[in-house]
Design a protein around this motif. Structure first.
Motif, mmCIF file in Angstrom:
data_model
loop_
_atom_site.group_PDB
_atom_site.id
_atom_site.type_symbol
_atom_site.label_atom_id
_atom_site.label_comp_id
_atom_site.label_asym_id
_atom_site.label_seq_id
_atom_site.Cartn_x
_atom_site.Cartn_y
_atom_site.Cartn_z
ATOM 1 N N SER A 44 0.824 -1.218 0.000
ATOM 2 C CA SER A 44 0.000 0.000 0.000
ATOM 3 C C SER A 44 0.854 1.263 0.000
ATOM 4 O O SER A 44 0.374 2.328 0.371
ATOM 5 N N MET A 45 2.113 1.136 -0.426
ATOM 6 C CA MET A 45 3.011 2.301 -0.368
ATOM 7 C C MET A 45 3.607 2.624 -1.733
ATOM 8 O O MET A 45 4.106 1.726 -2.415
ATOM 9 N N TYR A 46 3.598 3.907 -2.085
ATOM 10 C CA TYR A 46 4.393 4.336 -3.236
ATOM 11 C C TYR A 46 5.857 4.111 -2.881
ATOM 12 O O TYR A 46 6.231 4.135 -1.701
ATOM 13 N N PRO A 47 6.707 3.902 -3.896
ATOM 14 C CA PRO A 47 8.110 3.591 -3.608
ATOM 15 C C PRO A 47 8.790 4.546 -2.625
ATOM 16 O O PRO A 47 9.451 4.098 -1.681
ATOM 17 N N GLU A 48 8.609 5.844 -2.792
ATOM 18 C CA GLU A 48 9.296 6.778 -1.891
ATOM 19 C C GLU A 48 8.715 6.760 -0.478
ATOM 20 O O GLU A 48 9.418 7.033 0.495
ATOM 21 N N VAL A 49 7.416 6.413 -0.363
ATOM 22 C CA VAL A 49 6.801 6.264 0.968
ATOM 23 C C VAL A 49 7.413 5.041 1.660
ATOM 24 O O VAL A 49 7.713 5.065 2.856
ATOM 25 N N LEU A 50 7.614 3.971 0.887
ATOM 26 C CA LEU A 50 8.260 2.778 1.432
ATOM 27 C C LEU A 50 9.659 3.119 1.942
ATOM 28 O O LEU A 50 10.040 2.717 3.045
ATOM 29 N N ARG A 51 10.419 3.877 1.153
ATOM 30 C CA ARG A 51 11.769 4.257 1.566
ATOM 31 C C ARG A 51 11.742 4.988 2.917
ATOM 32 O O ARG A 51 12.530 4.712 3.811
ATOM 33 N N GLU A 52 10.778 5.893 3.035
ATOM 34 C CA GLU A 52 10.637 6.670 4.272
ATOM 35 C C GLU A 52 10.332 5.762 5.462
ATOM 36 O O GLU A 52 10.907 5.919 6.553
ATOM 37 N N HIS A 53 9.432 4.772 5.254
ATOM 38 C CA HIS A 53 9.083 3.848 6.332
ATOM 39 C C HIS A 53 10.270 2.957 6.718
ATOM 40 O O HIS A 53 10.467 2.673 7.907
ATOM 41 N N ILE A 54 11.042 2.527 5.734
ATOM 42 C CA ILE A 54 12.238 1.719 6.029
ATOM 43 C C ILE A 54 13.218 2.534 6.876
ATOM 44 O O ILE A 54 13.744 2.060 7.888
ATOM 45 N N GLN A 55 13.446 3.765 6.475
ATOM 46 C CA GLN A 55 14.392 4.625 7.200
ATOM 47 C C GLN A 55 13.908 4.901 8.627
ATOM 48 O O GLN A 55 14.693 4.875 9.580
ATOM 49 N N LYS A 56 12.602 5.145 8.784
ATOM 50 C CA LYS A 56 12.047 5.390 10.124
ATOM 51 C C LYS A 56 12.105 4.123 10.977
ATOM 52 O O LYS A 56 12.310 4.192 12.199
ATOM 53 N N CYS A 57 11.908 2.974 10.349
ATOM 54 C CA CYS A 57 11.942 1.704 11.081
ATOM 55 C C CYS A 57 13.359 1.444 11.610
ATOM 56 O O CYS A 57 13.528 0.982 12.740
ATOM 57 N N LYS A 58 14.364 1.762 10.805
ATOM 58 C CA LYS A 58 15.763 1.599 11.246
ATOM 59 C C LYS A 58 16.043 2.435 12.492
ATOM 60 O O LYS A 58 16.797 2.020 13.371
#
Length: 314
Positions: A44-58
């Motif tokens: 359910s994420m656009y690619p750049e939204v996914l990137r943001e979630h990965i970075q926040k998860c880290k």
């Protein structure tokens, strides 16, 4: 330590399903911090939204976490590229051919797990080189297998056929359910619905409140001509059934489905016209709780059930 805790370097063999519109970085990091494996739902994420979630998860956890990729969604190449660039170490793939991306992901040092609904597809996933499979019974919410094989039947059948680690999914929302799956031969479990109704889930409060009101028989598998999905029965579901009653075509179903129905229901909270995906096991979920409390209850419940069973043998 068992095969799954060893594979992912986690405390408990409990994986949170990467559910669309539910599984943002807050949920994934909370599950990982509680000793399980959290998954960000890329579907359910656009690619750049996914990137943001990965970075926040880290930033939110120093524990292992992964990304779930439903392969029937667009922007797949871009999503894979971001996962590799961001150094994600674990990827769960579903709804597609595991041969397509497994070798590339593994070349980049990524552990790959594929979700299947039958022993035939479990064998294909093993042949494609995945590190483990999730065998998901048709009790599960969201996109599902056409075979309608229940988890209790599916786990021993798949166990008999494969040599790689096996994760059970579908209809598991308690410590007792976890124990039952492992007794049947699973090395670990993947849990969706119970985490959808957590404080940290990114789903709309309306949807979370609906989950805890679901009773036995309030969900059904539908849309088999497109991609089978288990939904809560609401007006949108009834509209689908009316099309079936008059005799429908895949094109008519696609028109009714339109765009962003799942977002409308689960993320925006439209309980009338939205698509509300949840598992049959929602019938035993009665409260929205924080992830840590859910995990603690899983472990307590599991140990209690273990003791009760061992008492039978004395």
């Amino acid at each position: 330590m068992n095969k799954i805790t060893k594979l992912f370097n986690i405390q408990y063999p409990i994986i949170q399903g990467g559910m669309i519109w539910n599984s943002g970085y807050k949920l994934a990091s909370s599950v990982s911090n509680s000793g399980g494996l959290g998954l960000i739902g890329a579907g359910s994420m656009y690619p750049e939204v996914l990137r943001e979630h990965i970075q926040k998860c880290k930033k939110a956890t120093d524990k292992p976490f992964g990304v779930n990729i439903p392969m029937l969604y667009p922007n797949l190449e871009e999503i894979i590229k971001i996962i590799i660039e961001e150094g994600v170490k674990i990827v769960f793939t579903s709804a597609g051919n595991p041969n397509t991306w497994t070798s590339l992901l593994k070349q980049n040092g990524i552990i790959v797990v594929h979700v299947v609904s039958s022993s035939k597809f479990a064998l294909k996933a093993q042949e494609a080189g995945v590190d483990a499979v999730v065998a998901e019974g048709f009790e599960a919410g969201g996109h599902n297998g056409r075979e309608e094989t229940t988890t209790f039947t599916l786990i021993p059948i798949v166990k008999e056929k494969i040599s790689i680690p096996l994760i059970a999914a579908g209809g598991i929302a308690s410590g007792r359910g976890i124990l039952a799956a492992m007794v049947l031969g699973a090395d670990g479990v993947q849990i969706g619905s119970r985490f959808a109704a957590s404080v940290e889930s990114s789903a709309h409060e309306n949807f979370k409140k609906t989950i805890i009101q679901v009773n036995e028989g309030d969900t059904q598998l539908t849309l088999k001509e497109l991609a089978p999905v288990r939904l809560i029965k609401n007006k949108f579901f009834d509209d689908i059934q009316k099309l079936y009653e008059k005799g429908t075509t895949p094109e008519e179903l696609k028109t009714l489905l339109g765009r962003a129905r799942a977002k409308k229901g689960m993320f925006e909270g439209d309980l009338v016209e939205g698509e509300l995906e949840i598992g049959q096991v929602a019938g035993i979920i009665h409260e929205i709780k924080p992830v840590q409390q859910i995990m603690d209850e899983f472990i307590t419940d599991f140990k209690k059930a273990q003791q009760e069973i061992s008492a039978f043998l004395k």
